[in-house]
Design a protein around this motif. Structure first.
Motif, PDB file in Angstrom:
ATOM      1  N   VAL A 170     -24.411 -29.603  -0.968  1.00  8.55           N
ATOM      2  CA  VAL A 170     -24.947 -30.861  -0.465  1.00  8.55           C
ATOM      3  C   VAL A 170     -26.040 -30.529   0.551  1.00  8.55           C
ATOM      4  O   VAL A 170     -26.036 -29.453   1.136  1.00  8.55           O
ATOM      5  CB  VAL A 170     -23.870 -31.716   0.236  1.00  8.55           C
ATOM      6  N   VAL A 216     -13.580 -26.451   1.220  1.00 11.44           N
ATOM      7  CA  VAL A 216     -14.774 -25.674   0.886  1.00 11.44           C
ATOM      8  C   VAL A 216     -15.740 -25.691   2.077  1.00 11.44           C
ATOM      9  O   VAL A 216     -15.898 -26.707   2.746  1.00 11.44           O
ATOM     10  CB  VAL A 216     -15.444 -26.259  -0.380  1.00 11.44           C
ATOM     11  N   MET A 217     -16.346 -24.576   2.350  1.00 17.54           N
ATOM     12  CA  MET A 217     -17.305 -24.488   3.453  1.00 17.54           C
ATOM     13  C   MET A 217     -18.517 -25.372   3.168  1.00 17.54           C
ATOM     14  O   MET A 217     -18.900 -25.539   2.021  1.00 17.54           O
ATOM     15  CB  MET A 217     -17.802 -23.049   3.616  1.00 17.54           C
ATOM     16  N   PRO A 218     -19.128 -25.922   4.220  1.00 16.17           N
ATOM     17  CA  PRO A 218     -20.271 -26.812   4.016  1.00 16.17           C
ATOM     18  C   PRO A 218     -21.325 -26.220   3.091  1.00 16.17           C
ATOM     19  O   PRO A 218     -21.789 -26.875   2.161  1.00 16.17           O
ATOM     20  CB  PRO A 218     -20.823 -26.996   5.428  1.00 16.17           C
ATOM     21  N   LYS A 219     -21.660 -24.972   3.345  1.00 16.34           N
ATOM     22  CA  LYS A 219     -22.780 -24.413   2.578  1.00 16.34           C
ATOM     23  C   LYS A 219     -22.426 -24.269   1.100  1.00 16.34           C
ATOM     24  O   LYS A 219     -23.307 -24.156   0.267  1.00 16.34           O
ATOM     25  CB  LYS A 219     -23.190 -23.069   3.170  1.00 16.34           C
ATOM     26  N   ALA A 241     -19.973 -33.789   3.964  1.00 14.48           N
ATOM     27  CA  ALA A 241     -20.757 -32.555   4.112  1.00 14.48           C
ATOM     28  C   ALA A 241     -19.863 -31.372   4.472  1.00 14.48           C
ATOM     29  O   ALA A 241     -20.248 -30.228   4.294  1.00 14.48           O
ATOM     30  CB  ALA A 241     -21.816 -32.745   5.196  1.00 14.48           C
ATOM     31  N   ARG A 244     -20.769 -26.506  -0.655  1.00 12.64           N
ATOM     32  CA  ARG A 244     -20.501 -27.780  -1.313  1.00 12.64           C
ATOM     33  C   ARG A 244     -21.685 -28.286  -2.100  1.00 12.64           C
ATOM     34  O   ARG A 244     -21.633 -29.317  -2.739  1.00 12.64           O
ATOM     35  CB  ARG A 244     -20.134 -28.844  -0.269  1.00 12.64           C
TER      36      ARG A 244
END
Ligand code: ATP
Ligand code: ATP
Ligand code: MG
Ligand code: MG
Lengths: 370, 362, 274, 397, 362
Positions: free
Chosen positions: B77, B70-73, B50, B75
């Motif tokens: 997911v 890559v930043m979570p948002k 995540a 990705r």
């Protein structure tokens, strides 16, 4: 069946209950009674002073009397003082808490540094800050170390005031405040229930405001002559010292709150695309509303009984930085005006009660439904 | 709609490495379940995918894009947490709308998407409630809703059902399965509930101490566990592990344990007189009519210790020589403790493990 | 995500360090002033280190404040002890032996925490006088014990709320009664509660001023009053008040620095956070 | 009458701390010498002119825990407060025993007594209306001490331009102190006395004029007054940051004892502007409260205070002059000698700020009026307010 | 060693009655399990028996002695709590000795009794540890030990296993069963885990909203539930409830649901054309070889919605007309969604309920 133990339990509590009943409620009642008497003047010092019922005359005198000017300024001071302290301490505490919530290295050390003033006595704080705020030294000469001119501000003795208003127009001002409260309340609830917000808050608010503006001159004057009161700049120093002392407290409250928010929520908001700022703005702070409320309650309560700090910082006789809590002591014990001192105490108490009682009632309800 | 690849992933907290060189390749639309004992690193792996946890070394690729940084948002997911992580001060609607709001979607668009998701999850009547006013199952659905409203390409679930009671869990499990069949989103699902793992997974990943033990379909890991740990971990009641010795003589193969010797077909991996561990699943033990299907030599006498009826089956603990063995029998068996009972071991499903390496002998 | 030196981390540490310095400034000033000779103290040089270190201020301040410090220790320790013990018993009843109306009683207790003490000052004064307790430490101790009850009861109540009821019930089934449960189960488990509460009470009582000045005669003045006397009149030799401030702050500061964790717990517990 | 047999405690309550402390200590030392078995508790409450001490004393008295003996300004402050409340013991017997009826000036004994008794033992005489300066500084600036306020107004702007505060002022009570000197100058001694008998109203044209003059004087004072102690205001003069300061003659004690300045050279004095030939006095005294725990010890203490020996030990250090007519002037410094001479020949009036002319109730209310005036500068209103409180406190009619 | 009788027990908290006229008679040595949904009053009843809760009306008798007013410690009952309620500051020994100490027994006697109990429970090596240093299962055993050391005549258990993980729970369940077999103490056991209820109980008491719904052996309540609630509550996956109409014609009895009509033998309680609810347990639905045992008319075609493999069995959700039905099938069924499958309903076990009163029709 478990009755005997229940009786034991009750009996265990009983002494404390009696103590609280007498020392808190009995005493408040007694003070209230005293505030309705004329206990004062020379006769007050006799072994068995004579006290006569005098109705509300003490209150009337404080609010509209000739010599109540000092008290009125104190009251105004107390209000500005509370507001500034709330904004300052909660704001600073919150900022520090957010900084520390990022778990910097040495977090514990920083936490200790920000919180240690909280453990000090107001007398100590006052003594130290009096020296810090001395006109030609301390804080005022700090800028010189950066090559700037020293500050000239007289922290504790400035006679300047801002936000001044005329006490005569007290009623009008009260109506303005009522109008503002109604309108703000309306705006805040307009999302959930527009019609109710409009009917209950916005329209009455606007009406009251308009009426106060149009017919304000017709309202009875609270005083026979002009008397302006405002936010005395000399209190800034005291406010600064208090913020220094108590922002660590709000920091600790918020930090505990932030730590109490599960990491999952933070993660969830990250995944939802919130930035750190948005996390605090939309998630953390709204969730910590109860903490903000308790901080407000406790800080207001502290600002209301402010006595030691002012006593130590500016002495008892500095009119610019007066406070009802100090005034009460001086009125009672220096001016022998016990009844008036009691009246000031009751006024302080009533102010405290207006926000403490709803708070206690709501926390009581919460406990009961749990 | 997406492939996820883990290439030699390691995770260190300070100096302790909690995930060691994990490799995993997850195909489009696959439903992968991670299982393993508490603390084995399941959540950590999920959180690395995540983007909530940095990757110490290795590479994560989503749709062939390296996402380590890559930043979570970004990705694409969505994650459902064990405790749902619903924002307690927001209504169901606001909870579901939050990510869309952060993405700066228009009011109408948000409303549309949320309404649609609420409809799928039958949450429409509760949109204005706060999470506190919802039941466990409803909260679970809100958490799902928050994930699907973004139509991500990967779903991540961290023990999403563990807070529910048994009946509701069974029900939500089937809902989840249906949802996956409908939406076909690649899903990585963490649980420590075996039934969930077995029923939901296309493939199961079994972890222990941060190491992948085996990856395979549910049937594969149940029937052909790679090592002793997997064999014991999968299956409830757990597999019976008995110390045994194998015999490879010209008469044919045999194995002896508990003082008895049984003719069996041994795998090539073992030599005569090897000490082994023999794993017999409780459901490989039979009784009554089912005995007919087994060779005579596999029948034994068991001395009942205790018996329990579980639904349409029975659990029976019995002693065989010194060893205590648990059997899962068809039908309701009412056996008095101490009684002797005729039982059969289906040694076709016998599993053998090396007592030292604990690896399966095949 | 990254822990490298990004602008964000620089900003974070930068602002923390600046803030920390600002918070430490008063101590620095106090310390250097207390170590200066009176002749070296002048406003424009207030931030400079003492050209010559003068430890005598402390001895002098201590000599002046010694009786007050002794008073404060007697006062603080006995009032803390009494109010924590009572608070513990009350908290026990409030959390584990609720009776009809006990929540209301508890709320009424809490109210006592939030009143401005001015409102009870005059009757308190008269009552102590009538009880022949005015002027000495016993009267002051009584006041601190009584008005400490709300907060100590609150902290203990919340503390005991974490002890599962089943523990009590289990002890009950095992044959223990009200006091036995307290003595054998609750009390041994409340050591952390006692630490938290007594630290809190200790600092509160040590720091209190209003009652100190209103309820005691000279010989019974606590340290805060002594310090106010020391600092109040003369503004000439600032080294003395500063040394006095340090002496007055030392016990609580030590407690805070050594046992800060518990202190913070008390602080949080006192905030009636529901 | 040496009473070495006394024992127990003696608690002496005063506001003499710091620079005024040594004077009190000299008395205590004398007392201890005579009564080695008595433990003397020196209970001082700091704060100039007793601002804090009075409140603490009140709690003590009300709490039924009177100190054995307490400092109080002779005059209405004692009589209008504690005597009226019947909390003091009549000391006439002591005066007679010690032969003080003759040792003290008759006028003074009148001020500390009433028809029913004598209530305290005066230890000193202070002058309130004194203008202080540093001669060398004045020379530097080329000015002379002003004889009248008009003189002052003539030079003040010049000094102010030079960046020097013309008149140093400290916290609030010193404003009262300044006011009485200014008012005396404005009203003249007869009208001043008339104010306190009620013959002249505060809101009469004369009364209002006094306030107006006071307002003008204030324009030449320092802005940070309210945060300074009186010593700091005096320091301003000593350091050359201010030209003048109106303060009681305890300032002489401070300058000579603490600041080590020689009277006449290091610092100079004059009657405050417009009050030449008038001596506004105040006296510190000690009394015996009813219910004092160690009455015998107190009597010995009071006897010491009133004695020549005690008086001459105390006053030179305190910077005041003795209340006794027979004191040994050789022990006193130049200032005290001059003051003593003035006391003999000047017109004597009582001080308001230090409790001679009015009771505590009035003084307290007067502080409120002063606050009001400091803020608003409205002389008319101040006069009206002052009259109102005078009526309330039984002074005006 | 004791009988326990509940006669018309009511419990009110304030004005809300949470237990309504409960009647129950528990025989010597019996193992009774109380089950029911959360909040139905299980714990309250247990606590009333223990004396921890007053009885609003009615009578509790232990060994024919009315104990309403008897102090908890004098009722000769011992209780094991869900969270074990071990005294955290006492060692295992002290925990077990506490009640004996309160009863003022001699030192030696205490040591003897505790040692004996520790021996039975295999706790001897841990006697000096504090509870915090024990594993979940060990703590559970200490809690047991604390109860048995007093040799009470009644054991009360309030969800004693719910804090354990699945494998340990299975194991402790069997331990409990063995213990009861050995000691034969009358036991009242609260759980909301059905498997526990079914496996442990001599008789199960099913509660709902403070009312006893049915009392019976596990098999009775599973096979012959008194009402719809019991039928739905017992059994996981839950029973399928279908709206149906019964037909009693001269041709014989029949029932129709989902647009199909099946010949069955109806109970006497129903009349022609009655609307009823037909309950079919998932395990009454068969496939493949098992179909042979069923009459031709009971076979149907099901359209698979989703299938799950659970151990050696499979769960299959399929539609039949409009209705969605869950079947529990032997063996591992791998059925693709949408596929049609031949299934058989074993209507011998059919349960019928009145849709209004929800009572079973017999
Ligand atoms: N932030 C952290 N700092 C240090 N160690 C951590 C951290 N997070 C997890 N760990 C450790 O990493 C290991 C794996 O943790 P993880 O949460 O992934 O386990 P899990 O398999 O999800 O367990 P569970 O079934 O209990 O949820 C554990 O030993 C844990 O203690
Ligand atoms: N002290 C109390 N005051 C008021 N209501 C109570 C009290 N204790 C229990 N109740 C109520 O009585 C009902 C029965 O509670 P009880 O604890 O017996 O349920 P339970 O069957 O044990 O549930 P669970 O499975 O959740 O433990 C519940 O509705 C509960 O809210
Ligand atoms: Mg996890
Ligand atoms: Mg329960």
């Amino acid at each position: 069946m478990i009755n005997r133990d229940r009786i034991k339990a009750f009996l265990t509590l009983l002494p404390s209950m009696i103590l609280i009943a007498v020392f808190v409620y009995g005493f408040i009642g007694n003070t209230f009674w005293l505030s309705l008497t004329d206990w004062g003047g020379v006769a007050a010092l006799a072994e068995n002073p004579v006290r006569n019922y005098a109705g509300l005359s003490n209150y009337k005198e404080l609010f509209t009397g000739f010599l109540g000017g000092g008290f009125r300024q104190d009251l105004v001071n107390a209000v500005y003082y509370s507001v500034m302290l709330l904004l300052g301490a909660i704001g600073t505490g919150l900022i520090i808490a957010i900084l520390l919530d990022n778990k910097p290295r040495g977090e514990a050390v920083f936490r200790t540094i920000f919180l240690y003033p909280m453990s000090l006595s107001f007398i100590v704080t006052g003594t130290i800050w009096r020296w810090m705020l001395a006109p030609q030294g301390g804080v005022n000469i700090l800028p010189t170390y950066a090559g700037l001119d020293p500050l000239k501000f007289r922290w504790l003795s400035s006679t300047g005031a801002i936000f001044e208003f005329n006490w005569q127009n007290l009623l009008q001002i009260a109506f303005y405040i009522l109008a503002a409260v109604l309108i703000i309340g309306g705006l805040m609830s307009i999302k959930q229930n527009p019609t109710r917000a409009l009917r209950r808050f916005l329209l009455p608010g606007i009406a009251v405001g308009l009426a106060a503006w149009l017919f304000g001159d017709l309202l009875p004057k609270a005083l026979f002559m002009e008397e302006t009161h405002g936010f005395n700049l000399a209190t800034l120093g005291i406010i600064m010292a208090t913020i220094w002392q108590y922002s660590g407290y709000t920091m600790a409250l918020y930090l505990a709150g932030f730590t109490g928010i599960s990491q999952d929520l933070r993660d969830a908001s990250m995944l939802d695309g919130a930035t750190t700022a948005q996390y605090y703005r939309y998630i953390a702070l709204p969730m910590l509303k109860p903490i903000t409320i308790s901080a407000v309650i406790i800080l207001s309560h502290i600002s209301l009984k402010m006595f030691d700090l002012i006593f130590a910082m500016t002495g008892p006789d500095n009119a610019e930085t007066g406070h009802p809590a100090l005034n009460m002591y001086l009125t009672t014990f220096r001016a022998n005006d016990f009844a008036k001192g009691a009246a000031i105490a009751i006024i302080l108490f009533l102010i405290a009660a207006t926000f403490i009682i709803p708070y206690l009632i709501s926390s009581y309800r919460q406990r009961r439904t749990r | 709609m997406a492939q996820v690849e883990l290439l030699d992933i390691c995770k260190r907290f300070g100096t302790t490495e909690v995930v060691h060189n994990a490799n995993l390749s997850i195909g489009d639309n696959e439903f992968i379940v991670l299982v393993g004992p508490s603390g084995c690193g399941k959540s950590t792996i999920l959180r690395m995918i995540a983007g909530l946890e940095t990757i110490s070394s290795g590479e994560i690729r989503i749709n062939d894009r390296k996402v380590n940084e890559v930043m979570p948002k970004d990705r694409d997911v969505a994650m459902v947490f064990q405790n749902y992580a619903l924002y307690p001060h927001m209504s169901v609607f606001e909870n579901m709308a939050f990510s869309l709001k952060m993405a700066k979607l228009g009011k109408n668009e948000i409303r549309q998407k949320v309404d649609k998701a609420a409809d799928i999850l039958e949450l429409t009547p509760y949109l204005h409630r706060k999470p506190a006013a919802l039941s466990g199952g409803q909260r679970q659905r809100v958490a799902m809703g928050r994930a699907i409203v973004r139509s991500p390409s990967v779903f991540l679930f961290d023990e999403p059902l563990s807070n529910l009671d048994a009946q509701l869990r069974t029900q939500m499990r089937m809902e989840l399965k249906k949802m996956h069949l409908k939406m076909k989103t690649t899903t990585i699902y963490v649980t420590h509930d075996q039934i969930e793992a077995m029923t939901l997974a296309d493939r199961i990943v079994i972890l222990k101490d941060g190491r992948v033990q085996q990856v395979g379909t549910p049937v594969e890991v149940y029937e052909r566990p790679d090592n002793r740990f997997v064999a014991s971990f999968i299956g409830n009641p757990p597999i019976n592990m008995l110390e045994a010795v194998v015999h490879r003589t010209s008469d044919g193969d045999a194995i002896s344990f508990c003082g008895l010797t049984f003719p069996v077909t041994l795998p090539d991996g073992c030599r005569d007189q090897d000490q082994v561990l023999a794993g017999i699943r409780p459901d490989s033990i039979k009784r009554d009519e089912a005995l007919a299907a087994l060779p005579e030599q596999w029948l034994i006498d068991g001395r009942v210790v205790v018996s329990e009826i579980v639904g349409s089956q029975s659990l029976l603990e019995f002693t065989m020589g010194e060893a205590s063995v648990v059997a899962e029998l068809e039908g309701r068996v009412a056996a008095a403790p101490g009684q002797t009972m005729k039982l059969g071991l289906n040694l076709e499903n016998l599993l053998l493990f090396d007592p030292d390496t604990e690896q399966a002998i095949r | 995500m990254k822990t490298r030196l990004s602008p964000a981390t620089i900003a974070l540490y930068g602002s923390l360090v600046v803030l920390a310095l600002a918070y430490l400034m008063p101590v620095y000033l106090t310390l250097i002033t207390s170590l200066k000779y009176p002749g070296d103290i002048s406003l424009p040089q207030s931030w400079q280190l003492p050209p010559e270190v003068n430890y005598a201020s402390f001895a002098e301040a201590f000599a002046l404040l010694q009786p007050n410090i002794v008073n404060s220790f007697i006062l603080t320790i006995s009032a803390t002890l009494l109010s924590t013990v009572l608070g513990s018993l009350n908290g026990y009843v409030f959390s584990k032996w609720k009776f009809p109306g006990s929540e209301i009683v508890f709320t009424l207790f809490l109210f006592g925490m939030f009143i401005p003490y001015q409102v009870i000052l005059i009757p308190l004064f008269q009552t102590l006088r009538a009880m022949n307790l005015y002027g000495g430490l016993p009267g002051l101790i009584l006041a601190h014990v009584v008005y400490g009850l709300p907060i100590t009861s609150l902290i203990f109540r919340n503390f005991y709320a974490q002890i599962p009821d089943s523990l009590m019930e289990s002890a009950n089934l095992d044959g223990a009664g009200f006091f036995q449960i307290y003595r054998r189960i609750i009390f041994p488990l409340s050591i952390p509660g006692f630490v938290v509460t007594s630290l809190w009470q200790f600092t509160q009582i040590w720091n209190e001023f209003l009652w100190g000045i209103c309820l005691t005669r000279h010989t019974a003045n606590p340290i805060t009053v002594g310090l106010a006397q020391l600092a109040g009149g003369q503004a000439v030799s600032w080294n003395l008040p500063m040394a006095g401030s340090i002496l007055a702050a030392l016990p609580v500061l030590l407690i805070y620095i050594v046992l800060g964790r518990y202190f913070i717990r008390g602080l949080l517990a006192g905030s009636v956070k529901e | 009458q040496s009473t070495g047999h006394l024992s127990g405690q003696l608690e002496i309550f005063s506001w003499w701390a710091g620079d005024e402390g040594p004077a009190l200590q000299a008395l205590i030392d004398l007392y201890k010498e005579a009564n080695p078995n008595v433990e003397v508790v020196n209970a001082t409450v700091t704060g100039g002119s007793g601002v804090n001490a009075k409140a603490v004393l009140k709690t003590r008295m009300l709490g039924g825990e009177p100190p054995d003996s307490f400092q109080v300004h002779a005059g209405q402050e004692l009589i209008g407060t504690w005597v009226k409340a019947d909390r003091m013991e009549d000391l006439t017997f002591l005066f007679k025993e010690e032969g003080w009826m003759d040792a003290f000036p008759e006028g003074l004994v009148k001020l500390i007594g009433t028809d029913t008794g004598i209530w305290s033992v005066p230890v000193n005489i202070h002058r309130s209306n004194v203008l202080w300066y540093v001669p060398a500084n004045l020379d530097k600036w080329g000015i002379k001490p002003p004889m009248s306020w008009d003189d002052f107004f003539a030079v003040a702007p010049k000094i102010k331009e030079a960046g020097v505060v013309p008149l140093a002022l400290a916290q609030n009570w010193t404003a009262n102190h300044l006011w009485e000197s200014v008012a005396l100058a404005s009203l003249g001694p007869d009208n001043w006395d008339a104010l306190w008998t009620g013959a002249l109203a505060f809101d009469s044209p004369e009364g209002v004029k006094a306030w107006e003059l006071f307002g003008k004087v204030l324009e030449f004072t320092n802005e940070d007054a309210s945060s300074l102690s009186w010593q700091q205001a005096t320091d301003m003069v000593v350091d050359g940051r201010a030209a003048f300061n109106v303060m009681g003659d305890w300032a002489a004690g401070y300058m000579s004892t603490t600041k080590k300045l020689a009277p006449g050279e290091g610092f100079g004095w004059a009657p405050s502007p417009g009050t030449g030939g008038e001596f506004m006095f105040l006296a510190d005294s000690f009394g015996l409260p009813k219910g004092a725990p160690n009455r015998d010890n107190v009597l010995a203490w009071l006897a010491l205070l009133g004695s020549k020996e005690g008086s001459d030990a105390f006053n030179p250090l305190k910077g005041s002059i003795s209340a006794r007519t027979d004191s040994d002037l050789s022990k006193y410094n130049d200032y005290a000698k001059s003051a003593s001479a003035d006391f003999g020949k000047d017109r004597i009036v009582g001080s308001l700020a230090h409790g001679v002319t009015a009771n505590e109730g009035f003084m307290n209310d007067f502080a409120s009026v002063m606050e009001m005036f400091l803020k608003s500068g409205n002389a008319e209103a101040a006069g009206k307010a002052a009259q109102q409180i005078a009526v309330k406190n039984g002074i005006g009619k």
